[in-house]
Every structure is written in structure tokens, then in C-alpha cells.
Design an enzyme around this catalytic site. Structure first.
Site, PDB file in Angstrom:
ATOM      1  CE  LYS A 164       8.987   4.193  -9.311  1.00  0.00           C
ATOM      2  NZ  LYS A 164       7.647   3.925  -9.821  1.00  0.00           N
TER       3      LYS A 164
ATOM      4  CG  ASP B 156      -2.188   0.852   0.845  1.00  0.00           C
ATOM      5  OD1 ASP B 156      -2.973   0.418  -0.016  1.00  0.00           O
ATOM      6  OD2 ASP B 156      -2.350   1.959   1.404  1.00  0.00           O
TER       7      ASP B 156
ATOM      8  CG  ASP C 285       6.666   6.899 -11.323  1.00  0.00           C
ATOM      9  OD1 ASP C 285       6.734   7.162 -10.100  1.00  0.00           O
ATOM     10  OD2 ASP C 285       6.765   5.751 -11.774  1.00  0.00           O
TER      11      ASP C 285
HETATM   12  P1  ITT Z   1      -3.766  -2.364  -5.252  1.00  0.00           P
HETATM   13  O1  ITT Z   1      -4.470  -1.854  -4.015  1.00  0.00           O
HETATM   14  O2  ITT Z   1      -4.555  -3.391  -6.017  1.00  0.00           O
HETATM   15  O3  ITT Z   1      -2.363  -2.821  -4.954  1.00  0.00           O
HETATM   16  P2  ITT Z   1      -3.793   0.462  -6.036  1.00  0.00           P
HETATM   17  O4  ITT Z   1      -3.262   1.204  -7.225  1.00  0.00           O
HETATM   18  O5  ITT Z   1      -5.206   0.760  -5.600  1.00  0.00           O
HETATM   19  O6  ITT Z   1      -3.593  -1.111  -6.294  1.00  0.00           O
HETATM   20  P3  ITT Z   1      -2.800   1.708  -3.605  1.00  0.00           P
HETATM   21  O7  ITT Z   1      -4.127   1.747  -2.959  1.00  0.00           O
HETATM   22  O8  ITT Z   1      -1.606   1.340  -2.787  1.00  0.00           O
HETATM   23  O9  ITT Z   1      -2.788   0.706  -4.850  1.00  0.00           O
HETATM   24  O10 ITT Z   1      -2.540   3.140  -4.285  1.00  0.00           O
HETATM   25  C1  ITT Z   1      -1.269   3.471  -4.716  1.00  0.00           C
HETATM   26  C2  ITT Z   1      -1.358   4.716  -5.599  1.00  0.00           C
HETATM   27  O11 ITT Z   1      -0.267   5.581  -5.237  1.00  0.00           O
HETATM   28  C3  ITT Z   1      -1.128   4.342  -7.054  1.00  0.00           C
HETATM   29  O12 ITT Z   1      -2.346   4.067  -7.711  1.00  0.00           O
HETATM   30  C4  ITT Z   1      -0.418   5.582  -7.575  1.00  0.00           C
HETATM   31  O13 ITT Z   1      -1.370   6.579  -7.879  1.00  0.00           O
HETATM   32  C5  ITT Z   1       0.408   6.029  -6.365  1.00  0.00           C
HETATM   33  N1  ITT Z   1       1.745   5.394  -6.391  1.00  0.00           N
HETATM   34  C6  ITT Z   1       2.220   4.411  -5.566  1.00  0.00           C
HETATM   35  N2  ITT Z   1       3.470   4.058  -5.905  1.00  0.00           N
HETATM   36  C7  ITT Z   1       3.809   4.817  -6.955  1.00  0.00           C
HETATM   37  C8  ITT Z   1       4.956   4.913  -7.757  1.00  0.00           C
HETATM   38  O14 ITT Z   1       6.004   4.113  -7.576  1.00  0.00           O
HETATM   39  N3  ITT Z   1       4.965   5.809  -8.749  1.00  0.00           N
HETATM   40  C9  ITT Z   1       3.904   6.613  -8.966  1.00  0.00           C
HETATM   41  N4  ITT Z   1       2.767   6.582  -8.273  1.00  0.00           N
HETATM   42  C10 ITT Z   1       2.711   5.687  -7.263  1.00  0.00           C
END
Ligand code: ITT
Length: 203
Positions: free
Chosen positions: A173, A69, A153
Site C-alpha cells: 500500500k 489532510d 481501504d
Molecule cells: P487528523 O485530522 O487528526 O489527522 P482525521 O482522520 O480527521 O485525522 P482527515 O481530516 O485528513 O484526518 O480525514 C482523513 C479521512 O480520509 C480518514 O479519516 C479516512 O476516512 C480517509 N482516509 C485518508 N487516508 C486514507 C487511507 O490511506 N485509507 C483509507 N481511508 C483514508
């Protein structure tokens, strides 16, 4: 040995596969278990949501599970979008709309400091779970730049760099990212958990 990655975000899954590889480890994901419903992410912290995703997938599949998360915390926005990063600009989820909303909200901000945070939860098949965390400090650029990566990103410039995460090579990255750092800690944590819970080690 099988590990279920508790995500339905293909970009995240690709990054986790690239970073978290171990000998004789078969990585599968929530996409391989379409009968398991989406986990409702109703926690108010990265940790709560990561634990919920990992324990749900582990106990439903009988395998070890790993959940990520993550999100972006912007200081001038009091930590927003934070745990709500995925749906910052509402439904349907759009990375483009999220970035546009973020840049608009920062138009008059003097301080553009921010950090990505990632909590990784590991759960044994019986639901014994632990978490580790990684973060990456940086600033929000004035416009979107670069084609790589996903999510925020194109607007995130990691500390000590001039390129955005979307302009860096994936390996560059992963070497400094919140996810890279959390997953390297998770590899150590998993080793320790397997020693503590030998009954959960699959045949
Ligand atoms: P899951 O819960 O199925 O894993 P999700 O996309 O809903 O997928 P999250 O609730 O953890 O996952 O939300 C993470 C969000 O944060 C993701 O959708 C991106 O918008 C942002 N994010 C996380 N890591 C990132 C990264 O390495 N680069 C860019 N944005 C990122």
C-alpha cells in the site's frame, strides 16, 4: 531533531511513522501534547486544513510539525466525500458507516472511478509552511474486502490491482498510496526548507 506529527488519528500516525523515517529523527505526535486543543478543520481544501494543523502544532510546541489532510474523491459523486471523508456518515466517526454509505450511494452508478488524495504540510517552529501532494487512482469495489489499513481501504482497489488496499500488505500500500507518495515528496521538501530557514534548526 524532533518532528511533531499533527494528527490524532492513530492509523495515519502508524503509516506516517512507517514511511517517514530518517536518521536521528524523533517522531512525536499530537497525542504527546494533550493540552493543545483539537484543530478545527474548517478549510474547504485539503491544503488549507493541512496548513492549519501543521502551523498550529508547530507554533504551539516550538518544534517542526508535519500534518496530513487526506480523503477519497469519487467521480460519480462529484468528488465526494473529499475533505469531508472522515465524517461522511456523521458523528461519531465510523469507518464502517462511511463505507456503507459510500457503497449505498454508488449502487446505481456505472462509473466507480475514484482517487485518494493526501496533502502534507510542513511547518517550521515559527510557522513558515509549505505543502506537497500525492494521489492514487483506483475504483470503488462492490463490497468491503480485507482486514488491513483503515478508513475506506476495504472498498478501494488501486489502479492495476485486483486487491483492495485493505487486502494488500502495508508495504505494498505505502509504495503506491497517496500518503506514501506525498511523504516521499515531503522528505525532499523538508531538506530544502531546512536549508532555507537555518534559524529554525533546533540546537
Ligand atoms: P487528523 O485530522 O487528526 O489527522 P482525521 O482522520 O480527521 O485525522 P482527515 O481530516 O485528513 O484526518 O480525514 C482523513 C479521512 O480520509 C480518514 O479519516 C479516512 O476516512 C480517509 N482516509 C485518508 N487516508 C486514507 C487511507 O490511506 N485509507 C483509507 N481511508 C483514508
Amino acid at each position: 531533531m524532533k518532528l511533531v506529527i499533527a494528527t490524532r488519528n492513530r492509523h495515519k500516525l502508524d503509516e506516517i511513522r512507517a514511511i517517514f523515517h530518517q536518521p536521528a529523527l524523533e517522531i512525536v505526535s499530537a497525542f504527546d501534547f494533550p493540552e493543545i486543543p483539537d484543530v478545527v478543520e474548517d478549510g474547504t481544501t485539503f491544503e488549507a486544513n493541512a496548513l492549519k494543523k501543521a502551523v498550529t502544532l508547530a507554533t504551539a510546541t516550538g518544534c517542526w510539525a508535519l500534518a496530513d489532510d487526506s480523503g477519497l474523491e469519487v467521480d460519480a459523486l462529484s468528488g465526494e466525500p473529499g475533505v469531508y471523508s472522515a465524517r461522511y456518515a456523521g458523528e461519531p466517526v465510523s469507518y464502517k458507516a462511511n463505507n456503507e454509505k459510500l457503497l449505498a450511494n454508488l449502487e446505481v452508478a456505472g462509473d466507480r472511478t475514484a482517487r485518494f488524495r493526501c496533502v502534507i504540510a510542513l511547518s517550521s517552529p515559527s510557522g513558515v509552511a509549505r505543502t506537497v501532494e500525492g494521489s492514487c487512482e483506483g475504483t470503488i469495489g462492490l463490497e468491503e474486502r480485507g482486514e488491513g489499513g483503515f478508513g475506506y481501504d476495504p472498498v478501494f482497489i488501486p489502479e492495476g490491482h485486483t486487491l483492495t488496499f485493505a487486502e494488500l500488505e502495508p508495504e505494498a500500500k505505502h509504495a503506491i498510496s497517496h500518503r506514501g507518495r506525498a511523504l516521499r515528496a515531503a522528505a525532499e521538501l523538508w531538506g530544502a526548507m531546512l536549508e532555507q530557514h537555518p534559524a529554525d534548526w533546533p540546537e
